[in-house]
Design a protein around this motif. Structure first.
Motif, short mmCIF file in Angstrom:
data_model
loop_
_atom_site.label_atom_id
_atom_site.label_comp_id
_atom_site.label_asym_id
_atom_site.label_seq_id
_atom_site.Cartn_x
_atom_site.Cartn_y
_atom_site.Cartn_z
N ASN A 83 0.83 -1.21 0.00
CA ASN A 83 0.00 0.00 0.00
C ASN A 83 0.86 1.25 0.00
O ASN A 83 0.58 2.22 -0.74
N ALA A 84 1.90 1.25 0.83
CA ALA A 84 2.80 2.41 0.86
C ALA A 84 3.51 2.59 -0.48
O ALA A 84 3.69 3.73 -0.96
N PHE A 85 3.91 1.48 -1.09
CA PHE A 85 4.57 1.57 -2.41
C PHE A 85 3.62 2.15 -3.46
O PHE A 85 4.01 3.01 -4.27
N LEU A 89 -7.20 2.11 -3.76
CA LEU A 89 -8.36 1.79 -2.92
C LEU A 89 -8.49 0.28 -2.72
O LEU A 89 -8.87 -0.20 -1.63
N ALA A 90 -8.19 -0.48 -3.76
CA ALA A 90 -8.25 -1.94 -3.64
C ALA A 90 -7.22 -2.45 -2.65
O ALA A 90 -7.49 -3.37 -1.86
N GLY A 97 0.32 4.70 -11.61
CA GLY A 97 -0.70 3.93 -10.92
C GLY A 97 -2.07 4.59 -11.04
O GLY A 97 -2.23 5.62 -11.71
N SER A 98 -3.06 3.97 -10.38
CA SER A 98 -4.42 4.48 -10.45
C SER A 98 -5.03 4.53 -9.05
O SER A 98 -4.61 3.82 -8.13
N PHE A 154 1.69 6.66 -6.79
CA PHE A 154 0.59 7.52 -7.22
C PHE A 154 0.95 8.99 -7.06
O PHE A 154 0.58 9.84 -7.89
N GLU A 155 1.69 9.29 -5.98
CA GLU A 155 2.12 10.68 -5.79
C GLU A 155 3.12 11.10 -6.85
O GLU A 155 3.21 12.29 -7.19
#
Length: 496
Positions: free
Chosen positions: A220-222, A238-239, A232-233, A227-228
């Protein structure tokens, strides 16, 4: 040189401290010992042994003399002579009642008058009148107090083997109870192993769930960092968060199950329910690790020779047969020695018996009792005991067959557990490597998130499967030892 010496001493101290810390963990062997010593089941079985010991004492009681002491103090009110009666006076040719005090006085006066008329010696007739006067006094109700004490002893001498057989039966029941106690301790050891394994596996489930949470949080952190940075999306992030939340819920349930399993183990060991001493899974009983698997036929022979429950059934059968002998011997006489010594004292308000001395009495002799016919009661009970003995013989044969089935199944389970452990170990290494590759591909952008979830789930199942396979392998050998009538852990304890 001094530096090297300090280093060696420091290492030694560290090793000692680490050894002490390691030894404070609860091993399987320690858990088994505490269960077999402190559990409520063990305490109840010890009470059964104590009851059996008292039964042996009761059997010996028939051979010892019976000693009894009695004492009484009885107060009564009655007359020494009857209150009614009839008599005749030939001198007056008239019937007169002499049963009461008034009649006695009247008779005395008539006798005295007749003596004066006939010229007989009045002194002789005065004595007769006095006798009648005494009788009139004795016919009055008086109060008396009787004291008596006695010591009675009865000692069986010859009973045609009934007492000896009763003692033998008591010992057979005692030996049977002790054999059952030993067998129950062995099954209790297996139950303790299961409780320890359940606590370890439950904790391992919690650790696996925690490790999965940590991996998912890392993913999740990766994803958030990427994303920042513009890759990614939002849907994938969220998933991943949803997956982390679900894994957290799974970890909470696993921690709850581990806490419950540990409380059950603590209760079984006789410890405080909140005891948190760590469980040591490194040290294993030598009988579960080093001992090779025996051949099936040899294992069956060992079990038939060593199983305590089989010996207990044999002893119970013999005890019932001896019980039939006792009831058959009831038709033979029993001879006993009898003896008693006593003292009695009689006190009354009547002056004639007021100073009467006490009397001592004693008896010594032999007594015999012979039941010639009891309505076939003893013979019927003897037949019932023989029927029970036959029932236990049938049960012995049935249990013998069950033992052979149990041992052959246990050996098959050992072989299956060995194969399962090897397969689980290979599956775990493959799942670990697969997850590492899938995680690497995902971080490089060439892998799919669904593949990563599947690889993580497979890794969790493989790790848990390896833990279950390891304890299944140990448990199969423990069950084989118990089926053969052997201890998992040798426990030297005092006779209860």
């Amino acid at each position: 040189m001094r530096t090297q010496l300090r280093y060696v001493v420091s290492c030694g101290i560290i090793l000692c401290l680490s050894g002490r810390t390691f030894s404070q963990g609860i091993t399987i062997e320690q858990a088994i010992r505490e269960v077999c010593t402190n559990s409520d089941s063990t305490k109840m079985m010890r009470q059964t042994i104590r009851k059996s010991e008292e039964n042996v004492k009761q059997g010996w009681s028939h051979a010892y003399p019976t000693v009894s002491v009695s004492a009484s103090a009885v107060e009564s009110r009655a007359s020494l002579f009857g209150s009614s009666g009839s008599g005749s006076s030939s001198g007056s040719n008239a019937e007169t009642d002499v049963g009461s005090a008034e009649n006695a006085s009247t008779i005395a006066k008539q006798v005295k008058q007749q003596a004066q008329v006939t010229g007989a010696a009045s002194q002789s007739f005065d004595s007769v009148a006095e006798l009648y006067s005494i009788l009139s006094e004795l016919s009055k109700p008086i109060t008396s107090l009787t004291y008596s004490t006695s010591l009675n002893v009865t000692q069986p001498i010859y009973t045609f083997g009934k007492i000896g057989t009763a003692i033998k039966i008591a010992h057979q029941y005692d030996q049977s109870t002790r054999n059952n106690y030993t067998r129950e301790i062995q099954t209790l050891q297996l139950a303790a192993f299961d409780a320890f394994s359940n606590a370890v596996i439950a904790k391992k489930k919690g650790d696996i769930a925690e490790n999965a949470v940590a991996r998912k949080k890392e993913v999740n952190a990766f994803q958030e960092r990427n994303f920042e940075l513009g890759s990614g999306s939002r849907q994938q992030i969220l998933a991943v968060k949803s997956d982390v939340a679900q894994q957290n819920a799974t970890a909470i349930i696993a921690r709850r199950d581990a806490f419950t399993a540990r409380m059950n183990l603590n209760s079984f060991m006789g410890r405080s329910l909140t005891d948190s001493t760590p469980l040591d899974t490194a040290a294993l009983p030598a009988a579960l690790v080093s001992a090779p698997l025996p051949q099936a036929d040899e294992a069956v022979k060992t079990a038939l020779a060593d199983r305590k429950d089989l010996k207990a059934l044999r002893l119970i059968s013999e005890a019932n047969k001896n019980g039939a002998k006792i009831y058959r011997a009831n038709y033979l006489p029993s001879i006993s020695a009898l003896g008693s010594v006593g003292y009695s004292k009689f006190n009354t308000s009547e002056s004639l018996f007021k100073d009467a001395p006490g009397t001592t009495n004693w008896t010594v002799g032999l007594g015999a009792q012979w039941t010639l016919f009891d309505g076939f009661s003893s013979s019927s009970k003897a037949a019932q005991y023989l029927s029970n003995a036959e029932k236990y013989d049938i049960l012995y044969n049935q249990v013998t067959k069950g033992v052979e089935i149990e041992i052959r199944s246990a050996i098959a389970e050992c072989n299956a557990a060995d194969s399962n452990f090897a397969a689980s170990e290979e599956s775990f290494h493959s799942a670990q490597e697969s997850y590492d590759l899938t995680n690497s591909d995902f971080k490089q952008g060439s892998g799919k998130f669904a593949d990563l979830l599947l690889a993580d789930e497979t890794l969790q199942q493989a790790e848990l499967g390896l833990t279950n396979a390891q304890y299944r392998r140990l448990r199969s050998r423990a069950a084989l030892l118990v089926a053969m009538g052997k201890d998992i852990v040798t426990i030297h304890q005092e006779e209860p």
